[in-house]
Design a protein around this motif. Structure first.
Motif, mmCIF file in Angstrom:
data_model
loop_
_atom_site.group_PDB
_atom_site.id
_atom_site.type_symbol
_atom_site.label_atom_id
_atom_site.label_comp_id
_atom_site.label_asym_id
_atom_site.label_seq_id
_atom_site.Cartn_x
_atom_site.Cartn_y
_atom_site.Cartn_z
ATOM 1 N N SER A 141 22.950 12.007 -0.259
ATOM 2 C CA SER A 141 21.711 12.242 0.478
ATOM 3 C C SER A 141 20.711 11.110 0.257
ATOM 4 O O SER A 141 19.919 10.795 1.148
ATOM 5 N N ASP A 142 20.758 10.485 -0.919
ATOM 6 C CA ASP A 142 19.902 9.330 -1.173
ATOM 7 C C ASP A 142 20.293 8.159 -0.268
ATOM 8 O O ASP A 142 19.431 7.506 0.333
ATOM 9 N N ILE A 143 21.586 7.911 -0.181
ATOM 10 C CA ILE A 143 22.067 6.817 0.682
ATOM 11 C C ILE A 143 21.722 7.105 2.134
ATOM 12 O O ILE A 143 21.284 6.213 2.883
ATOM 13 N N ASP A 144 21.888 8.346 2.539
ATOM 14 C CA ASP A 144 21.546 8.722 3.915
ATOM 15 C C ASP A 144 20.068 8.500 4.202
ATOM 16 O O ASP A 144 19.691 8.098 5.310
ATOM 17 N N ALA A 145 19.223 8.751 3.213
ATOM 18 C CA ALA A 145 17.783 8.535 3.399
ATOM 19 C C ALA A 145 17.475 7.061 3.594
ATOM 20 O O ALA A 145 16.628 6.691 4.419
ATOM 21 N N ALA A 146 18.163 6.209 2.850
ATOM 22 C CA ALA A 146 17.966 4.765 3.015
ATOM 23 C C ALA A 146 18.430 4.317 4.396
ATOM 24 O O ALA A 146 17.751 3.527 5.070
ATOM 25 N N LEU A 147 19.580 4.803 4.829
ATOM 26 C CA LEU A 147 20.093 4.435 6.151
ATOM 27 C C LEU A 147 19.178 4.954 7.254
ATOM 28 O O LEU A 147 18.957 4.268 8.269
ATOM 29 N N ASP A 148 18.642 6.145 7.064
ATOM 30 C CA ASP A 148 17.710 6.691 8.044
ATOM 31 C C ASP A 148 16.465 5.811 8.149
ATOM 32 O O ASP A 148 15.983 5.516 9.257
ATOM 33 N N THR A 149 15.953 5.369 7.014
ATOM 34 C CA THR A 149 14.786 4.485 7.024
ATOM 35 C C THR A 149 15.118 3.170 7.707
ATOM 36 O O THR A 149 14.326 2.654 8.514
ATOM 37 N N ALA A 150 16.282 2.606 7.394
ATOM 38 C CA ALA A 150 16.686 1.347 8.038
ATOM 39 C C ALA A 150 16.726 1.493 9.550
ATOM 40 O O ALA A 150 16.320 0.589 10.293
ATOM 41 N N SER A 151 17.192 2.640 10.025
ATOM 42 C CA SER A 151 17.288 2.846 11.471
ATOM 43 C C SER A 151 15.922 2.974 12.121
ATOM 44 O O SER A 151 15.745 2.624 13.291
ATOM 45 N N GLY B 146 11.495 10.302 1.253
ATOM 46 C CA GLY B 146 12.084 10.691 -0.020
ATOM 47 C C GLY B 146 12.144 9.529 -0.987
ATOM 48 O O GLY B 146 11.913 8.373 -0.632
ATOM 49 N N PRO B 147 12.471 9.819 -2.250
ATOM 50 C CA PRO B 147 12.461 8.795 -3.294
ATOM 51 C C PRO B 147 13.331 7.576 -2.994
ATOM 52 O O PRO B 147 12.914 6.444 -3.246
ATOM 53 N N PHE B 148 14.544 7.788 -2.466
ATOM 54 C CA PHE B 148 15.382 6.607 -2.289
ATOM 55 C C PHE B 148 15.050 5.855 -1.009
ATOM 56 O O PHE B 148 15.364 4.675 -0.887
ATOM 57 N N SER B 149 14.416 6.504 -0.058
ATOM 58 C CA SER B 149 13.847 5.769 1.070
ATOM 59 C C SER B 149 12.836 4.763 0.550
ATOM 60 O O SER B 149 12.801 3.598 0.979
ATOM 61 N N GLN B 150 12.007 5.189 -0.397
ATOM 62 C CA GLN B 150 11.024 4.299 -0.999
ATOM 63 C C GLN B 150 11.706 3.179 -1.781
ATOM 64 O O GLN B 150 11.290 2.015 -1.722
ATOM 65 N N ALA B 151 12.752 3.521 -2.497
ATOM 66 C CA ALA B 151 13.472 2.524 -3.282
ATOM 67 C C ALA B 151 14.092 1.454 -2.383
ATOM 68 O O ALA B 151 14.098 0.263 -2.717
ATOM 69 N N TYR B 152 14.632 1.871 -1.233
ATOM 70 C CA TYR B 152 15.213 0.912 -0.288
ATOM 71 C C TYR B 152 14.170 -0.091 0.186
ATOM 72 O O TYR B 152 14.432 -1.298 0.263
ATOM 73 N N ASP C 72 0.887 -1.163 0.000
ATOM 74 C CA ASP C 72 0.000 0.000 0.000
ATOM 75 C C ASP C 72 0.924 1.213 0.000
ATOM 76 O O ASP C 72 1.682 1.429 0.954
ATOM 77 N N LEU C 73 0.888 1.990 -1.053
ATOM 78 C CA LEU C 73 1.853 3.076 -1.220
ATOM 79 C C LEU C 73 1.719 4.169 -0.170
ATOM 80 O O LEU C 73 2.626 4.985 -0.015
ATOM 81 N N THR C 74 0.602 4.186 0.571
ATOM 82 C CA THR C 74 0.490 5.155 1.658
ATOM 83 C C THR C 74 1.478 4.836 2.775
ATOM 84 O O THR C 74 1.712 5.677 3.655
ATOM 85 N N PHE C 75 2.068 3.648 2.749
ATOM 86 C CA PHE C 75 3.084 3.291 3.740
ATOM 87 C C PHE C 75 4.250 4.268 3.726
ATOM 88 O O PHE C 75 4.846 4.544 4.767
ATOM 89 N N PHE C 76 4.583 4.787 2.561
ATOM 90 C CA PHE C 76 5.719 5.705 2.485
ATOM 91 C C PHE C 76 5.460 6.963 3.305
ATOM 92 O O PHE C 76 6.385 7.521 3.904
ATOM 93 N N GLN C 77 4.218 7.412 3.336
ATOM 94 C CA GLN C 77 3.881 8.550 4.189
ATOM 95 C C GLN C 77 3.920 8.149 5.654
ATOM 96 O O GLN C 77 4.329 8.928 6.523
ATOM 97 N N GLU C 78 3.500 6.907 5.943
ATOM 98 C CA GLU C 78 3.547 6.399 7.312
ATOM 99 C C GLU C 78 4.979 6.386 7.848
ATOM 100 O O GLU C 78 5.220 6.639 9.034
ATOM 101 N N LEU C 79 5.927 6.082 6.983
ATOM 102 C CA LEU C 79 7.326 6.090 7.413
ATOM 103 C C LEU C 79 7.713 7.441 7.993
ATOM 104 O O LEU C 79 8.474 7.514 8.961
ATOM 105 N N GLN C 80 7.192 8.492 7.420
ATOM 106 C CA GLN C 80 7.523 9.834 7.887
ATOM 107 C C GLN C 80 6.679 10.252 9.085
ATOM 108 O O GLN C 80 7.212 10.744 10.087
ATOM 109 N N THR C 81 5.373 10.033 9.012
ATOM 110 C CA THR C 81 4.498 10.537 10.069
ATOM 111 C C THR C 81 4.502 9.657 11.312
ATOM 112 O O THR C 81 4.389 10.154 12.431
ATOM 113 N N ARG C 82 4.638 8.359 11.136
ATOM 114 C CA ARG C 82 4.539 7.428 12.265
ATOM 115 C C ARG C 82 5.894 7.009 12.802
ATOM 116 O O ARG C 82 6.080 6.846 13.999
ATOM 117 N N PHE C 83 6.851 6.842 11.886
ATOM 118 C CA PHE C 83 8.174 6.359 12.280
ATOM 119 C C PHE C 83 9.213 7.471 12.347
ATOM 120 O O PHE C 83 10.316 7.247 12.841
#
Length: 311
Positions: free
Chosen positions: A247-257, A175-181, A159-170
Motif C-alpha cells: 500500500s505504501d508503494i501504491d501511494a507513491a505510484l498514485d502520487t506520481a500519476s 499518506g506517509p510514503f506519498s510524502q517520502a516519495y 512547505d509541508l502544507t504541500f502534502f495536503q495540497e496533493l490530496q485536496t488539489r491533485f
C-alpha cells in the motif's frame, strides 16, 4: 510505512524557517532561478495556470529566469530548529508527526546515498518554510512552486502544507510514503547535481526533452532508495525504516500519476494536453521510472539520458 521507534533522529541537516523571518509570504510565486531540478516537483502548474488563465507573459521562463517580482534574494534567513530538536528525537515521533517523518526520511536518504559514493558525497540541507522563501542560490519562490531543489546552494525547500495540497488539489491518496516519495525525488536532484547530470538537461520541453529526462531520472532514484529503505543501516546499525508494504508503494505510484504533465494539464491547466510543453513527464512515464528504480535497486538503471524510449 513504519520507523524504528528506538532509532535516534538527526535534525542537524534540516532548517526550520517557518515563522523565523526566513520566508516571504504573498506575491505571485513561481519558478526559482537555476537549471537542473530548480523547478519544483509540480512547479509546472504555475506555468500552465499563469499562461492559460492569467495572461502572464511566461516566454522568459528559461533557466535562470523567474516570474515578475521574484528577486534574487538570499540573505536574512534565520532558522529556529529548537522545536524539531525537541520533538523529533526518535523514530517513534516519525510515526506520528509529519515534521519528524520528513526528518526521518531525510536521514534514511542520507544513509543510503552515502553508500553509493566512494568519495565526494555531501548531504543536502532541507528547509521547511511557510508561504514563501528566499534561497541562497536560486532566488525567491512561493509555496505554489511546490517542493524544489536548488543546485546553486545544494538545498531542498518544502512547505509541508504541500502534502495536503496533493490530496485536496491533485486528488492523490496521500499518506506517509506519498510524502517520502516527494522527498526522495527532490533528493534525486541532489544526486544529479553531485554527478553533474543536471547540466545535461537544458531548457527545452517536450516528450523526450532533457527536462523530462532529468525529472524521470529523479523519480527512478526515488525508486532505488525505496528498494533499499528497509535494509540500509542507520547509525544504530539497524535500518531507520522498519516496514514498507504494498500500500505504501501504491501511494507513491498514485502520487506520481497525479503530478504527470498530462494529468496536470488535463485537470488543472485548462483541459488540453500539449506534449510540447511537457517538462516533468507523463503520469505513465513517472510511474514507469519510479518502478524501474524500485525493481532494480541500481542507480545505473536510471540512465534516462541514454534511454531510446522513455515510455
Amino acid at each position: 510505512m513504519r520507523f524504528d521507534e528506538n532509532a535516534r533522529l538527526d535534525t542537524s541537516g534540516v532548517d526550520d524557517l517557518r515563522g523565523s523571518g526566513g520566508g516571504r509570504g504573498g506575491g505571485v510565486g513561481g519558478r526559482v532561478a537555476g537549471a537542473g531540478g530548480g523547478l519544483g516537483i509540480v512547479g509546472v502548474i504555475l506555468y500552465l495556470l499563469l499562461s492559460n488563465f492569467a495572461g502572464v507573459d511566461v516566454s522568459g521562463m528559461g533557466a535562470g529566469g523567474g516570474y515578475p517580482g521574484l528577486d534574487q534574494v538570499g540573505s536574512g534567513r534565520t532558522a529556529n530548529n529548537s522545536s524539531l530538536q525537541q520533538n523529533c528525537a526518535t523514530g517513534e515521533s516519525a510515526n506520528t508527526s509529519t515534521d519528524c517523518r520528513v526528518v526521518a526520511v531525510v536521514n534514511s536518504l542520507d544513509d543510503f546515498w552515502a553508500t553509493q559514493f566512494s568519495s565526494g558525497f555531501e548531504r543536502p540541507r532541507t528547509n521547511f518554510f511557510s508561504g514563501g522563501v528566499s534561497t541562497d542560490g536560486c532566488g525567491s519562490a512561493s509555496s505554489d512552486s511546490g517542493p524544489f531543489y536548488c543546485p546553486a546552494d545544494s538545498e531542498i525547500y518544502i512547505d509541508l502544507t504541500f502534502f495536503q495540497e496533493l490530496q485536496t488539489r491533485f486528488g492523490a491518496q496521500g499518506g506517509p510514503f506519498s510524502q517520502a516519495y516527494v522527498m526522495a525525488h527532490e533528493y534525486g536532484h541532489h544526486i544529479q547535481n553531485l554527478l553533474g547530470t543536471n547540466r545535461k538537461a537544458g531548457n527545452d520541453t517536450g516528450l523526450t526533452s532533457g527536462s523530462v529526462r532529468l525529472e524521470l531520472q529523479a523519480d527512478c532514484y526515488a525508486g532505488v532508495w525505496t528498494n533499499h529503505a528497509t535494509t540500509t543501516p542507520g547509525p544504530s546499525g539497524r535500518p531507520l525504516i522498519s516496514e514498507l508494504n504494498r500500500s505504501d508503494i501504491d501511494a507513491a505510484l498514485d502520487t506520481a500519476s497525479r503530478i504527470g504533465d498530462d494529468y496536470i494539464q488535463s485537470n488543472l491547466g485548462g483541459g488540453r494536453v500539449d506534449e510540447s510543453q511537457f517538462s516533468h513527464g507523463s503520469s505513465a512515464q513517472r510511474e514507469k521510472w519510479f518502478t524501474t528504480g524500485l525493481r532494480s535497486g541500481d542507480p545505473d538503471s536510471c540512465d534516462t539520458f541514454a534511454a531510446r524510449s522513455l515510455d
